[in-house]
Design an enzyme around this catalytic site. Structure first.
Site, PDB file in Angstrom:
ATOM      1  CG  ASP A 114     125.029  85.209  63.349  1.00 34.46           C
ATOM      2  OD1 ASP A 114     126.147  85.524  62.908  1.00 34.46           O
ATOM      3  OD2 ASP A 114     124.272  86.004  63.919  1.00 34.46           O
ATOM      4  CG  HIS A 153     126.303  88.380  61.410  1.00 35.57           C
ATOM      5  ND1 HIS A 153     127.344  87.974  62.218  1.00 35.57           N
ATOM      6  CD2 HIS A 153     126.047  89.669  61.741  1.00 35.57           C
ATOM      7  CE1 HIS A 153     127.689  88.973  63.020  1.00 35.57           C
ATOM      8  NE2 HIS A 153     126.924  90.016  62.742  1.00 35.57           N
ATOM      9  CD  GLU A 202     127.895  93.165  64.746  1.00 33.78           C
ATOM     10  OE1 GLU A 202     128.391  93.638  65.782  1.00 33.78           O
ATOM     11  OE2 GLU A 202     127.594  91.945  64.631  1.00 33.78           O
TER      12      GLU A 202
END
Length: 760
Positions: free
Chosen positions: A199, A272, A336
């Protein structure tokens, strides 16, 4: 009833070194978790003694026989003889695999009589799970005799996928800790461990071809202190990081496999990716420089979708990952991913043109599809978060529905396999209590009861579409879990509730019954820092009747309360029915069992005004997790800074225009409202707030205007005005609209958050 206490090594076969005290009571109740399909309790018990034999009917059952032999020795000190034989012997524990008799995968039948114990399973997993159930019901008498109550159990899982996710990017956990948790997952028949390895805040898996991932991407300069929502941000100034070597990974995978747990790795893409870009800046759209993230959130810098070197890097990484994980799935994230950089990146725009794509959303679909084809060429399949639906879903992808159930429903209707993991129900980084002493958490509110009551089969699916729901998973994001102790507090016992959701049929679930069985399982939880928030009193409001209800899940508990803020005691009033809000001010309540206080004190303050309980009309509807009943604006309860009690209305990009009908014309001298201002949660104070009054509901006059607010936190506006006659009070708050450039979430909709309206 007297209880026998003794020490034993919990799951010695798992090589745990921690010893702890536990007890077994004398009763014959069958307290198995997850709840079996069918339980028939019989008379008598099977006694375990030095002459008891373990009989494995097939060679494939030998591993389970060895497991049971080791466990019984650790528990009782008895060294039982284990033999491979199909013969049935008295005083024997027989282990059989018979897929003809037991037809459900992972299913088993457990039969216990005074003469023998027999476990028959459909496969090796079923045999393993039958043994877990057997272990859960072994008891010890006053004289030290170990026995198993006579019974017949038929059992098999409702879902084939029963998972727990663990994020190790934000905070690392040792291999010993992970093994300890895997032991408990296996004990409760959870069969999948989703390992979130990369991440923005750190890359946690060794990739030999790219050593900078270990030297650079695995480390961040410092870490945020406190919650992200609080400004200014504070940092600890301490370099943090580390990674799991490939040998560590092999060790964890093998350990899990021996316990019938599949480990699915997650390598995040295309978003990410900040940690990876810090190590290899050429893989980003700008070329850097980048820095491993030191706080939590979503970042604009992602893998460049127009750069072929990006796909070469991902392919190389996946080559090494695939060799380490025998699971058929590789999780590739897909969530995301801001399109900010792609919109201005020449390479990404060229890719859109060359591939005849409509926009950046289809570019993400291209990215996922390209990776999927590579993964499938290696004999694997991909799983992605529900954002992979955007721009068109890849043909063979499995979807994890996290933003709600909508993504899972859409995917199932397209005949894609789905794993339900909606944050509102199964995120274990959410608060499990509203008590002020709770440790810091991401947000939200997911008590034990909420997880237990979740049904992974959405009502929006037809019967033939439900077959695509593989199962359910709880997610453990570690932003606010810096050590194992804090993580365990969030995981246990909520993961046990999830285990029953995943294994047991929804129509057979019963929360009070589950709590009763869970109480008997506390002996297995002693090695963890587990929460007991289910002891907390909870409060809820009946907006229509303006009544406040108190509830406790504790069997046999009496709730006593006070209204003046004093500590409840045995002489305090006993709660018997909902309380009228208009008679409340500062409520405190506490549960008592057999005259002794149990749990924490519940507190609720009420703010009454002329608006309390009056009718509210609003122009725009609230959205998302903040789409509460509009009447919460006048229910006498103010929202907290945690914004997770259901008292805040949230408007995404829209204005608030609320009108309160006071019922009759009367003098108004004060108007107020609560507004929330947390820029790091995309929550902004309004650009303008106005109060207006009217006698007829048609002609309004403005009595107050405000354009500046506190930088951070709750803004309690309570404004004195020149007394005026009014029946209607209108409050208008103009939403910030689009979050400005340079701010967190720039380009997206700002949230306007409003709570209790006061009129005096």
């Amino acid at each position: 009833m007297k209880k026998m206490f003794f020490k034993y090594r919990f799951f010695a076969f798992l090589n745990l070194t921690l010893q702890f005290v536990c007890f077994f009571s004398f009763g014959q109740q069958i307290n198995i978790i997850p709840k079996p399909v069918a339980v028939e309790q019989r008379v008598g018990a099977f006694k375990i003694n030095s002459k008891t034999q373990i009989l494995s009917g097939t060679k494939s059952a030998l591993a389970s026989a060895g497991f049971l032999k080791t466990y019984v020795k650790s528990l009782t000190g008895l060294n039982l003889k284990a033999t491979q034989t199909a013969a049935v012997a008295k005083n024997g524990i027989q282990l059989l695999i018979d897929p003809v008799k037991v037809k459900h995968a992972e299913g088993y039948e457990l039969e216990v009589s005074a003469a023998a114990v027999k476990i028959t399973a459909a496969d090796g997993s079923g045999l393993f799970y039958g043994l877990q159930s057997l272990i859960q019901i072994i008891k010890q008498s006053k004289t030290g005799q170990f026995s198993v109550p006579a019974c017949k159990i038929i059992d098999y899982p409702a879902f084939s996928y029963r998972g727990m996710h663990l994020d190790v990017s934000r905070n690392l956990f040792s291999t010993a800790t992970i093994k300890k948790w895997l032991d408990m997952l296996a004990f409760y028949k959870i069969n999948t461990f989703h390992w979130h390895l990369t991440d923005d805040q750190g890359w946690r898996i060794e990739i030999k071809k790219y050593p900078e991932l270990q030297r650079t991407a695995a480390w961040r300069n410092e870490t945020l202190i406190g919650h992200k929502r609080t400004e200014p941000h504070l940092f600890d100034g301490q370099r943090y990081g580390g990674y799991y070597s490939q040998e560590d990974v092999k060790d964890i995978v093998a350990y899990a496999m021996a316990r019938k747990i599949t480990v699915i790795p997650e390598i995040e893409m295309p978003g990410h990716a900040l940690a990876a870009l810090t190590a290899y800046p050429g893989l980003g759209c700008t070329g850097g420089p980048y820095q491993v993230a030191t706080y939590w959130g979503v970042f604009d810098d992602v893998f460049c979708a127009g750069n072929d070197k990006t796909f070469a890097f991902i392919s190389d990484v996946l080559d090494e990952v695939i060799t380490l994980f025998p699971a058929k799935y590789i999780h590739i994230g897909g969530d995301e991913c801001p399109k900010t950089r792609w919109k201005v990146c020449p390479k990404c725009q060229k890719r859109i043109k060359d591939e005849n794509l409509k926009d950046e959303h289809e570019l993400q679909s291209y990215f996922i599809s390209r990776v999927e084809k590579y993964v499938e060429s290696k004999g694997k399949k991909i799983i992605g978060w529900d954002e992979i639906l955007e721009g068109g879903i890849s043909p063979g992808a499995t979807v994890m529905s996290w933003r709600g159930e909508e993504g899972g429903i859409a995917a199932a209707k397209l005949k894609h396999q789905v794993i339900m993991t909606p944050e509102k129900y199964v995120y274990l980084d959410y608060y499990q209590s509203h008590d002020r002493s709770e440790q810091i958490a991401a947000g939200g509110f997911t008590p034990l009861s909420k997880i237990y009551q979740y049904n992974p089969l959405p009502a929006g699916l037809k019967a033939d579409e439900q077959q695509y729901i593989l199962g359910v998973q709880a997610n453990v994001w570690s932003e606010y879990l810096p050590d194992a102790e804090k993580a365990e507090y969030m995981i246990f016992p909520r993961i046990i509730a999830l285990a029953e959701v995943a294994w047991s049929k929804n129509e057979t679930k019963n929360y009070p019954d589950f709590l009763n069985r869970l109480n008997h399982h506390k002996r297995f939880l002693q090695q963890f820092n587990y929460a007991e928030s289910n002891k907390d009193i909870t409060g809820s409001i009946d907006i229509q009747h303006l009544q406040y209800e108190l509830k406790t899940d504790l069997p046999g508990a009496t709730i006593r309360y006070t209204l003046d803020g004093t500590y409840p005691g045995l002489k305090s009033a006993v709660y018997t029915k909902p309380l009228a809000i208009m008679g409340l001010l500062n409520l405190k309540a506490l549960s008592f069992i057999n005259g002794a206080p149990n749990g924490r004190v519940f507190e609720q303050h009420f703010s009454k005004s002329l608006a309390t309980g009056k009718t509210v009309s609003i122009k725009n509807l609230p959205a998302g997790n903040f789409a509460a009943n509009k009447q919460v604006l006048v229910n006498g309860i103010a929202g907290t800074y945690l914004y997770n009690t259901g008292e805040w209305l949230g408007f995404s990009g829209n204005d608030l225009e609320a009108v309160i009908d006071l019922g009759i014309t009367q003098q108004v001298a004060e108007i107020g409202i609560g507004l929330l201002n947390y820029h790091w949660q995309k929550m902004w104070a309004p650009d303008r707030l106005t109060f207006e009054v009217s006698e007829d509901g048609e002609n309004y006059q403005q009595v107050y205007k405000q354009t500046e607010f506190k930088v951070e936190g709750i803004n309690r506006i309570k404004q004195k005005i020149n007394p005026v006659n009014a029946r209607y009070v209108k409050i208008i708050a103009i939403n910030k609209g689009i979050i400005p450039k340079g701010e967190y979430g720039a380009g997206g909709n700002a949230w306007l958050m409003a709570d209790e309206i006061i009129v005096n």
